[in-house]
Design an enzyme around this catalytic site. Structure first.
Site, short mmCIF file in Angstrom:
data_model
loop_
_atom_site.label_atom_id
_atom_site.label_comp_id
_atom_site.label_asym_id
_atom_site.label_seq_id
_atom_site.Cartn_x
_atom_site.Cartn_y
_atom_site.Cartn_z
N SER A 134 2.09 6.75 0.59
CA SER A 134 1.16 5.96 1.45
C SER A 134 -0.22 5.76 1.09
CB SER A 134 1.46 6.50 2.67
OG SER A 134 0.59 5.93 3.61
N ARG A 135 -0.65 4.93 0.25
CA ARG A 135 -1.82 5.05 -0.14
C ARG A 135 -3.22 4.81 0.88
NH1 ARG A 135 0.68 2.82 -4.90
NH2 ARG A 135 1.06 0.89 -4.13
N VAL A 136 -2.86 4.37 2.20
CA VAL A 136 -3.87 4.11 3.04
C VAL A 136 -3.90 4.93 4.42
CG1 VAL A 136 -5.08 1.85 2.06
CG2 VAL A 136 -3.27 1.83 4.01
N ASP B 204 0.79 -1.45 -0.11
CA ASP B 204 0.08 -0.07 -0.16
C ASP B 204 0.65 1.43 -0.05
OD1 ASP B 204 -2.29 -1.81 0.25
OD2 ASP B 204 -1.57 -1.97 2.57
#
Ligand code: ATP
Ligand code: MG
Length: 490
Positions: free
Chosen positions: A351-353, A326
């Site tokens: 940082s995707r989440v 992620d």
């Protein structure tokens, strides 16, 4: 494991080694063998079945020396398992949970779990909503992570990846997370270094090191990250948040490639077999944020590390891993050479989440810092032409310089996010004219904060009562004198 004769009596099947190629052996016989089943040799060695044809079983052995042809083999009827339990906390163990530290009084746990299981399905998972602190300010501010996130740690050799992973373990272990450090094909000195760091910070009772050495058989190195994940799942099912660090998956891929090339698999890109993607994806998919049967929410956060070569992050294994995590934290070799510590490049990191777990205050801080650093980068590329700098430009340059100083952090230091937010407020209000004074004051602030409950309460209150950066700045401005006094800075 029981004896060869025991299993022979149990399964009543016998086979003979026809060919032996280093850690791979080919056995004829064993009509009912299944994939991943453990095979026992009469010499006492064992291995797992990697593939089956109508004539042979291809077996990956766990022994240091090649198994001789003609040796008898039998099935065991069981898949590879490892003992799991709270007894392993504070220990350094191998991929099968055998103690590695000398003079260990550790007894193996009684419960066992299979090493290779399917990842948990979507119905038992939950959206990631809790913040995961790493104790490294630049990450917590600019590339925030969430509990249950998989974040790749990528960078050239010797750029501080392992140091960052240690810092995260120190921070999380102190917060009560169980941390598993999987050292994959490492040198003995590296494993000793990990033990020493954990002991020095008094966190050994919340950590486990699962280690395989560079000199170990490829089969054992191959299993190390799977053992770590299996152990993590056990602690998760017992209701604990877990952090799994895999140092590193590039080494893992290299050993897997070696095994597969010996097995004469069709080599794909960079000679890696095509199923390396499946192997790693299946492993990393086992991390996440889960809902247990009793509705408790627990997470397995996973930080795999991977080497890049000369700053090239577009390699085959690297991009594979990027696509199954992620986001990634990029350690920049140029920044390292310029002396930046930690050498994390926030512009190339993703940082995707993590962002969805952040408070509005953290989000507004993040926006302001990124926008300022972007302007700083633009100005820097211009100023090479020797252009004049106006007051606005000067302000951006000096603030950026202070921000870089603010993010500078030693290899085993961990920070407290609340305190960092307040220090940032002071910085933004131009409290410090000179960098050395700033460094000195921050040191005093951090020291007082650790020792004084009064200072901690004050910092907590300021952060809690500030929904945005502007609110925080206002409060800090109003109470600056009081704040600095309480924090021991005069
Ligand atoms: P490898 O490729 O060997 O795995 P790595 O990327 O994991 O290397 P480290 O071993 O963590 O890098 O660090 C390399 C060196 O840089 C070490 O000597 C370490 O002490 C130093 N170092 C890393 N981070 C910092 C820091 N924040 N402050 C000071 N020194 C640091
Ligand atoms: Mg390292």
């Amino acid at each position: 494991m029981k004896s060869f004769d025991h299993y022979l009596k149990l399964t009543e099947e016998i086979g003979f080694v026809e060919e032996s190629r280093q850690s791979l052996v080919y056995v004829r016989g064993l009509p009912n063998a299944t994939i991943q089943e453990i095979i026992m040799f009469e010499t006492g060695e064992s291995g797992i079945i990697l593939s089956l044809t109508s004539e042979y079983a291809e077996i990956l052995t766990y022994s240091k020396y090649p198994v001789k042809t003609g040796v008898r083999a039998t099935r065991t009827g069981s898949k590879q398992e490892m003992p799991v339990g709270f007894e392993v906390l504070g220990q350094t163990v191998d991929s099968f949970c055998n103690p590695l530290n000398v003079g260990s009084t550790f007894t193996k746990p009684k419960v066992s779990r299979p090493l290779d299981v399917s990842p948990t399905g979507i119905a038992d998972r939950k959206r990631i909503e809790k913040t995961f602190e790493t104790g490294v300010a630049i990450v917590d501010f600019l590339v925030p992570l969430g509990k249950g996130q998989r974040e790749l740690v990528i960078g050239d050799r010797k750029t501080g990846k392992t140091s960052f992973l240690y810092q995260t373990i120190i921070k999380q272990a102190k917060l009560g997370t169980i941390c598993i450090y999987a050292a994959i094909g490492k040198k003995k000195a590296d494993i000793k270094r990990a033990e020493a760091v954990f002991k020095k910070h008094g966190i050994e009772n919340n950590t486990v090191i699962i280690a395989s050495g560079a000199e170990d058989p490829s089969g054992i190195i191959y299993l190390t990250p799977f053992s770590a994940m299996t152990l993590a799942e056990y602690f998760r099912d017992e209701g604990h948040d877990v952090l799994v660090v895999m140092d590193d998956l590039f080494t893992h891929a290299k050993f897997y490639r070696e095994i597969m090339l010996i097995g004469r698999r069709f080599p794909g890109r960079n000679a890696y077999p095509a199923d390396i993607f499946y192997l790693h994806a299946r492993l990393l998919e086992r991390a996440g944020n889960f809902l247990l049967k009793n509705n408790a929410e627990v997470s397995i956060t996973c930080l795999p590390a991977v080497d890049s070569v000369q700053g090239d992050i577009a390699g085959f294994i690297q991009t594979n891993l990027m696509s199954m995590t992620d986001g990634h934290i990029y350690f920049d070799v140029d920044l390292f050479a310029k002396g930046r510590r930690p050498a994390i490049n926030p512009f190339i990191s993703v940082s995707r989440v993590g962002r969805q777990t952040q408070s509005s205050l953290s989000l507004s801080l993040n926006r302001e810092i990124i926008s300022l650093l972007t302007s700083h980068n633009q100005i820097e590329s211009f100023s090479h032409f020797g252009s004049e700098t106006g007051p606005d430009t000067k302000r951006i340059l000096t603030t950026a310089e202070r921000i870089f100083t603010f993010f500078t952090q030693g290899a085993t230091e961990v920070t407290d996010t609340n305190l960092q937010i307040v220090i940032f407020g002071l910085l933004w209000l131009e409290t410090w004219q000179e960098i050395p004074t700033m460094e000195k004051d921050i040191e005093v602030l951090q020291k007082t904060y650790l020792e004084s409950p009064q200072a901690q309460a004050m910092v907590k209150e300021i952060v809690a009562s500030s929904p945005t950066l502007n609110d925080m700045l206002e409060i800090v401005k109003k109470r600056k004198y009081d704040l600095l006094q309480t924090m021991g800075v005069h």
